[in-house]
Design a protein around this motif. Structure first.
Motif, short mmCIF file in Angstrom:
data_model
loop_
_atom_site.label_atom_id
_atom_site.label_comp_id
_atom_site.label_asym_id
_atom_site.label_seq_id
_atom_site.Cartn_x
_atom_site.Cartn_y
_atom_site.Cartn_z
N UNK A 201 40.03 36.28 31.30
CA UNK A 201 38.72 36.02 30.72
C UNK A 201 38.22 37.24 29.96
N UNK A 202 37.41 36.98 28.95
CA UNK A 202 36.75 38.07 28.22
C UNK A 202 35.33 38.28 28.71
N UNK A 203 34.89 37.51 29.69
CA UNK A 203 33.53 37.67 30.22
C UNK A 203 33.41 39.02 30.93
N UNK A 204 32.22 39.63 30.89
CA UNK A 204 32.01 40.88 31.65
C UNK A 204 32.22 40.64 33.14
N UNK A 205 32.61 41.69 33.83
CA UNK A 205 32.86 41.62 35.26
C UNK A 205 31.90 42.57 35.97
#
Length: 260
Positions: A201-205
């Motif tokens: 995923x490219x979503x922030x973690x």
């Protein structure tokens, strides 16, 4: 400000994003907004808790806060009104942390519409495996809300690949196989876990469950894009300590230059 913009701004400033937690109705009506005013200057995003009678993912500190808020007579509509008050103070992203039962009790479409109108950017749903009800997740996203779900050190590769695509806000990475609560040190292996998540995923973690001081903030900043601080703030209030002192210490630990 969008969620991605908030994380990007923190990164541009050389640090991981700070996501403080406040609970509607805690410590009382009105005093909850005063807590918001204390934490907002240090927050990149804000997590707003909806009081719930059976918060299975929360430790004793947040459980006590939830029980106290419920004794104040806080209902879902009151939480929406609280969010509107916060939104009048800031354009920073607001994420509502709610268990799934209140959503179902109100009705998903009504619930999602209510909080979208109030100014929420997204939802954190700790007890909903998103693949168990993709239709409900679709309703939330269709209402214009980002969705965030939890992954843990015990999450398998298959589980990460299943859950991460549903996270349109950020991925909430649980530091331990347990409940919320302040800790002096986070477990080893968080960078490896976050790396596994980032591959799908490219979503922030963001890392949560245990961020309480400079040391744990540093550990989170080594691995992730952000850190959630919750129990440590409520415990500070219970003990009569200032929230600003805690927030300053954690914020300092999130500076990239302080990585160890």
């Amino acid at each position: 400000m969008t969620t991605r913009e908030a994380f990007a701004r923190a990164k541009a400033e050389g640090r991981a994003a700070l996501i403080p937690y406040v609970m509607a109705g805690y410590p009382s009506r009105g005093a909850d907004l005063e807590m918001v005013k204390q934490v907002l200057p240090y927050a990149d995003l804000l997590e707003v808790g909806l009081p719930y009678s059976d918060p299975l993912g929360d430790g004793p500190v947040i459980q006590r806060a939830s029980e106290q808020a419920l004794r104040q007579g806080i209902h879902v509509a009151d939480v929406a009104a609280f969010v509107r008050e916060i939104r009048s103070l800031t354009d920073k992203p607001l994420f509502l942390m709610t268990y799934i039962n209140p959503v179902l009790a109100v009705g998903p479409e009504r619930f999602f519409g209510m909080f979208k109108e109030a100014g929420v950017n997204g939802l954190i749903l700790p007890d909903l495996p998103p693949d168990e009800d993709p239709e409900l997740v679709g309703l939330a996203q269709g209402a214009g809300l980002e969705t965030t779900f939890l992954l843990a050190p015990t999450s398998t590769e298959a589980r990460i690949q299943t859950v991460a695509p549903y996270c349109t806000g950020f991925v909430y990475t649980v530091s331990v196989a347990g409940v919320t609560g302040a800790r002096d040190k986070l477990p080893e292996g968080l960078p490896e876990l976050v790396g596994r998540i980032r591959r799908v995923t490219e979503a922030p973690v963001a890392i949560g469950f245990g961020i309480s001081n400079r040391a744990t903030a540093q550990q989170a900043a080594q691995a992730a894009d952000g850190a959630v601080i919750a129990s440590a703030l409520i415990r500070a209030h219970e003990e009569g300590r200032g929230l600003v002192e805690v927030l300053r210490e954690v914020r300092a630990g999130l500076e990239r230059s302080l990585r160890v």
